[in-house]
Design an enzyme around this catalytic site. Structure first.
Site, mmCIF file in Angstrom:
data_model
loop_
_atom_site.group_PDB
_atom_site.id
_atom_site.type_symbol
_atom_site.label_atom_id
_atom_site.label_comp_id
_atom_site.label_asym_id
_atom_site.label_seq_id
_atom_site.Cartn_x
_atom_site.Cartn_y
_atom_site.Cartn_z
ATOM 1 N N HIS A 192 -30.845 6.981 -4.530
ATOM 2 C CA HIS A 192 -31.680 6.018 -3.800
ATOM 3 C C HIS A 192 -33.141 6.472 -3.779
ATOM 4 C CE1 HIS A 192 -31.745 2.562 -1.041
ATOM 5 N NE2 HIS A 192 -32.645 3.221 -0.328
ATOM 6 N N ARG B 100 -30.948 -4.042 -1.305
ATOM 7 C CA ARG B 100 -31.542 -3.279 -0.212
ATOM 8 C C ARG B 100 -31.240 -3.819 1.183
ATOM 9 N NH1 ARG B 100 -37.645 -1.425 -1.595
ATOM 10 N NH2 ARG B 100 -37.192 -0.142 0.217
ATOM 11 N N TYR C 76 -35.082 19.916 11.055
ATOM 12 C CA TYR C 76 -34.568 20.501 12.289
ATOM 13 C C TYR C 76 -33.150 20.024 12.631
ATOM 14 C CZ TYR C 76 -39.472 21.685 13.060
ATOM 15 O OH TYR C 76 -40.744 22.173 12.926
#
Length: 794
Positions: free
Chosen positions: A75, A29, A119
Site C-alpha cells: 500500500h 481506496r 512509540y
C-alpha cells in the site's frame, strides 16, 4: 518508429482521466467490500500483520514495523494514512470489535491523537485472526501487488460478517458510505435464520434477531422508523441520544451522562454545554465537570436548587450533541461495483461468500487428502511386495532406474514410487504399518466428508451453520445500545423545552396582559379592569380573535410570568396588531385535544351572519391566520360552543333572538356562514353569546339607560327571525349588552375615555320590551361606546 499525432478533444480526455481516477478511488481506496467488510488498506494491514507473525498469542511489535511492511509491500500511499487506519482499528470507541490489539497511546474519545508509531506496539486480535483463517489454503484469490513482485489477497476469507459488525464510513468520488456497527451475536442469529429460511421477511429479521445497530459507545437509538427504512432501502437516518441518570445530592440534583452518541468527541461536547451555560441559553446549570475514568464516561452536570432535570436534559438534547442524527447509507463494493444494498442483500451476500470459501477450503483439503491416500496405497503395495522392492533397489544403479522399475513391477504411479524410495526402514515395523492403515482409513472418511460438502447443499449449509454458531459462542457479547421504539420521542419539540405548569392569563380593558399561576393574583392598574381570563397550561396555545376576522397565535410560555402586585405588560409587546383592528376575544387551546370540552368556535358578525368551525382547524404554528371569511363585515364575538346549545344574538336597535345551535351546519375555517338574525334597516349585531337559564342580559344604551332581563324570558325561535324587543323605546340605540349574573359588575366606557363600573344588582329588572332606566346621569357621560363584564379580581 514514425511519430504520429492524433487530435483529441480535451473534454473527452478529461472525462476519461476523471473516470479512471474515480474508479480507482471507489474500488481501490474508499469503499469496503461486501464480503469481508474491509477497505484495501485495512485488508492489507491485517494480511501484513499475519505475514509478520503478529498473532494474538504472540508478543506485540512496534507499529512502525507493521506500517513499513504494509507500505513497502502492498500500500504505497503514505505512512500517516496507513498508521491512522491501523489506529482506528485498535480504538474501542470506534470499533465495535477491535481488529488490532494496540499497546501504548492509541488516542482517546476526547479527540487526542495516538502517539507516534515508533512509540506504540501492535498485534492482531483473536477476532481478526478469524478474518484471516485458512487464507493459505486456496480459499481466496491472490493478485499481484502494486509492483508485481508479491501476491496479496483480493479479499479475506472472513468468518466474521465484518461489514455489519464493525461498520464502515468513507467518501469516494460522487458517493459515500456510512454503515453503522452491529452486535455480532445478533448478526449471526439473523444469518442462521436466513440460512434456514431463505425467503424470510425483513420484518421477521428485525423483530426476532437484528433490531438495529449496536454502537461501541452505547447510548440509545430513538425510534424504529429510521432503522426499518435503512434496512429496507439501504438509506435512512437514526437518532442517537446519550444515556443519563439523575443523582440527588442534598437539596440539589445532578445530571450524570454515562454514555454518549457514536463518534461524538467528549471534550468538545463538554465545551458545547459550557458555552450554552455561559450564553444563558441554559440557566439551570451551576457546575460542569468531567469525572470519566477507565471504568467509563461520567460527565457531571450540577443543577441549581429549583431546576427541573428533565427540562434541562431536553434542552441539552436539543442544543448539543448529546442527541444527534446518524446517517445510514449501506453502500459497498459488490462484484467490483459500488451498490447500495438493503440488510437482506448484505446478509445473503455474506452467506454466499462463506459457502464459496467453505467449498474452496473443502476442495483444497480433498485434494490434499486424495494425494496422501494415493501415497499410502503405494506404500501398502510396497510393504505387501517387500522382496520385489528390496530386489529393485539392490539391483538398480541409480535412483531414476529404481523408480522406473518400481512403477513397472508394482504397477504404481511415479509419485507412489518416489514415496517408496523415500520411505524410512522403520515404517516397516508392525506398529508403524498399523499407523499407516489407520491413517488411510481416516483419510477415506475425510475424502467422503469433503465430497459430501461439495456435492450436497444441505451438508454445506450444516457446516456453515455450525461455523457461525461457533463464532457466536466465541466472540459475541451483550448489546450496548438501547432501542427506544417510540419515534415521537426522536424530535425535541418546543414543548419539551418548557416546564409545564399551571397558567392563568388575564387581559384588561386597556390591553394589559398578565400570566401567573393563581386566580387570586389577578390585579389591574388603577382605572383599569379585567375583561377576560383563561386558564390552562404553560404548554397551551393562546388565540386572539380580532374584529377584522383574524386570529393571532401566541404560546402561553412566551408570555412572561408575573406574580404579586405586578399588573403585567401591554399586549403590543407580544402581538403586532394593525391600527384598524381590535382584539374582541381571548381563548386558550389545550395541548391535549382530549381536554377540549367544547369542540367548536362559533362566530357572529355585525351583518348578522353566524358560523361554526371545529376548534382543531385553529391549531397552528403561524403567527396569525384568517379566522373567518368576511365580506365588508366585522366580527362581533367568538364563543367556544357545542353543536346543540341555544345561542343568543342582540342587535344595536334592541332586538334579541334565541335559536338552537343545531339549526345550522358546521363549516370550514375560511367560510362566510349562515344568517343568524334578520336585521331591520340600518341595524347591526353588537353582541353574541350562549344561552344560560339563570343569567340576565344587561342592555345599556348610548345615552346611559339600562335594564336587565332574565334570559329565560326569551323563547326559542327559528334562526334568521327578527327576534324580540329588549326595550320599548325605539329611539334608543344600544352601546352594548352582556350576559351576567347577580353580583357581577359591568364596565361602561364613554367616547371621551371616562370609564365607570356598575353592579348588576343596581340595574332595574324588567320584562322583554320593557323600560330602560337612567344609570349614569350624575356622571355627565358623553356617548357610551363600550360595555364589558368585569372579571372579579378577589
Amino acid at each position: 518508429m514514425k511519430e504520429e499525432i492524433y487530435p483529441i478533444a480535451i473534454e473527452d480526455k478529461m472525462k476519461d482521466a476523471y473516470l479512471n481516477y474515480s474508479l480507482s478511488v471507489i474500488i481501490g481506496r474508499a469503499l469496503p467490500d461486501v464480503r469481508d467488510g474491509l477497505k484495501p488498506v485495512h485488508r492489507r494491514i491485517l494480511f501484513a500483520a499475519r505475514e509478520l507473525g503478529l498473532f494474538h498469542s504472540k508478543a506485540h511489535k512496534k507499529s512502525a514495523r507493521l506500517v513499513g511492511e504494509v507500505l513497502g509491500k502492498f500500500h504505497p500511499h503514505g505512512d500517516s494514512a496507513v498508521y491512522d487506519a491501523m489506529v482506528r482499528m485498535a480504538q474501542d470507541f470506534n470499533q465495535r470489535y477491535q481488529l488490532i490489539d494496540g499497546q501504548g497511546n492509541f488516542g482517546s474519545i476526547d479527540g487526542d491523537s495516538a502517539a507516534a508509531m515508533r512509540y506504540t506496539e501492535t498485534k492482531l486480535t483473536e477476532i481478526a485472526e478469524a478474518l484471516l483463517a485458512n487464507i493459505d489454503q486456496k480459499t481466496v484469490n491472490f493478485v499481484d501487488n502494486f509492483d508485481g513482485s508479491l501476491q496479496e489477497p483480493e479479499v479475506l476469507p472472513s468468518k466474521i460478517p465484518n461489514l455489519l459488525v464493525n461498520g464502515s464510513s468513507g467518501i469516494a468520488v460522487g458517493m459515500s458510505t456510512s454503515i453503522p456497527p452491529h452486535n455480532l451475536g445478533e448478526v449471526i442469529d439473523a444469518l442462521v435464520h436466513l440460512l434456514d429460511y431463505p425467503n424470510a421477511r425483513l420484518e421477521t429479521i428485525i423483530k426476532n434477531h437484528l433490531p438495529g445497530p449496536d454502537f461501541p459507545t452505547g447510548a440509545s437509538i430513538i425510534g424504529n422508523d429510521g432503522i426499518k427504512a435503512a434496512y429496507q432501502s439501504g438509506k435512512g437516518k437514526i437518532t442517537l441520544r446519550a444515556k443519563s441518570k439523575i443523582e440527588k445530592k442534598k437539596r440539589h440534583k445532578n445530571l450524570i451522562i454515562t454514555e454518549i452518541p457514536y463518534q461524538v468527541n467528549k471534550s468538545k461536547l463538554i465545551e458545547e454545554i459550557a458555552e450554552l451555560v455561559n450564553k444563558g441559553k441554559i440557566s439551570s446549570v451551576s457546575d460542569l465537570r468531567d469525572e470519566s475514568d477507565k471504568k467509563g464516561i461520567r460527565i457531571v452536570i450540577e443543577l441549581k436548587a429549583n431546576a427541573d432535570p428533565e427540562l434541562t436534559l431536553n434542552r441539552l438534547y436539543k442544543y448539543t450533541n448529546l442527541q444527534n442524527n446518524f446517517r445510514i447509507n449501506l453502500l459497498a463494493i459488490n462484484d467490483k461495483k459500488p451498490v447500495v444494498m438493503g440488510l437482506l442483500e448484505i446478509l445473503n451476500h455474506f452467506l454466499d461468500f462463506r459457502k464459496e470459501i467453505i467449498k474452496n477450503h473443502s476442495k483444497y483439503n480433498l485434494t490434499k487428502a486424495e494425494n496422501r491416500y494415493h501415497i499410502l496405497e503405494g506404500l501398502k503395495k510396497a510393504i505387501d511386495q517387500l522382496d520385489i522392492v528390496i530386489d529393485v533397489i539392490r539391483n538398480s544403479e541409480a535412483k531414476k532406474e529404481a523408480k522406473a522399475k518400481l512403477v513397472k513391477k508394482l504397477k504404481i504411479s511415479e509419485r507412489q514410487a518416489q514415496s517408496i524410495l523415500e520411505m524410512q526402514l522403520q515404517r516397516l515395523v508392525g506398529m508403524e504399518f498399523e499407523k499407516l492403515e489407520a491413517e488411510k482409513k481416516d483419510l477415506a472418511q475425510k475424502i467422503k466428508y469433503y465430497k459430501n460438502i461439495l456435492n450436497n447443499e444441505e451438508e454445506l449449509k450444516s457446516v456453515l451453520r455450525a461455523e457461525l454458531k461457533e463464532i457466536k459462542k466465541k466472540f459475541s457479547d451483550p448489546r450496548r445500545t438501547d432501542i427506544i421504539a417510540d419515534d415521537s420521542k426522536a424530535e425535541i419539540t418546543k414543548n419539551d423545552l418548557i416546564k409545564e405548569k399551571k397558567a392563568i392569563i388575564s387581559l384588561s380593558y386597556r390591553g394589559i396582559i398578565k400570566r401567573n399561576d393563581e386566580y387570586k393574583n389577578l390585579r389591574t392598574a388603577k382605572n383599569d379592569y379585567l375583561i377576560s381570563t383563561v386558564g390552562g397550561s404553560s404548554l397551551d396555545q393562546l388565540l386572539f380573535f380580532s374584529n377584522q376576522g383574524e386570529v393571532y397565535n401566541l404560546q402561553v410560555h412566551n408570555i412572561e410570568e408575573h406574580h404579586g402586585l405586578a399588573t403585567g405588560e401591554n399586549l403590543s409587546k407580544y402581538l403586532q396588531i394593525p391600527i384598524n383592528e381590535s382584539i374582541i376575544d381571548l381563548n386558550i387551546l389545550s395541548k391535549n385535544k382530549a381536554k377540549t370540552k367544547n369542540k367548536y368556535y362559533t362566530f357572529v358578525t355585525e351583518n348578522g351572519l353566524i358560523k361554526r368551525t371545529e376548534v382543531d382547524e385553529y391549531r397552528t404554528n403561524y403567527s396569525h391566520i384568517r379566522a373567518i371569511k368576511l365580506d365588508e363585515d366585522q366580527l362581533v364575538n367568538v364563543e367556544k360552543t357545542d353543536e346543540a346549545s341555544d345561542l343568543i344574538v342582540i342587535s344595536k336597535k334592541g332586538y334579541l333572538i334565541r335559536f338552537k345551535g343545531s339549526s345550522f351546519s358546521t363549516t370550514g375555517r375560511n367560510t362566510l356562514g349562515s344568517r343568524a338574525i334578520n336585521l331591520i334597516k340600518n341595524d347591526k349585531v353588537l353582541y353574541f353569546s350562549t344561552f344560560e337559564n339563570n343569567s340576565f342580559i344587561i342592555s345599556i344604551s348610548e345615552n346611559g339607560r339600562a335594564n336587565k332581563i332574565k334570559l329565560s324570558e326569551f323563547e326559542t325561535q327559528k334562526r334568521n327571525g327578527k327576534g324580540n324587543r329588549i326595550f320599548s323605546n325605539k329611539s334608543y340605540k344600544l352601546a352594548g349588552a352582556v350576559k351576567a349574573k347577580a353580583g357581577d359588575k359591568i364596565l361602561i366606557a364613554a367616547k371621551n375615555g371616562e370609564i365607570y363600573e356598575i353592579e348588576v344588582d343596581q340595574i332595574p329588572e324588567t320584562s322583554p320590551a320593557g323600560n330602560m332606566y337612567q344609570i349614569t346621569k350624575e356622571l355627565d357621560f358623553e356617548k357610551i361606546t363600550t360595555v364589558k363584564k368585569i372579571i372579579a379580581t378577589n
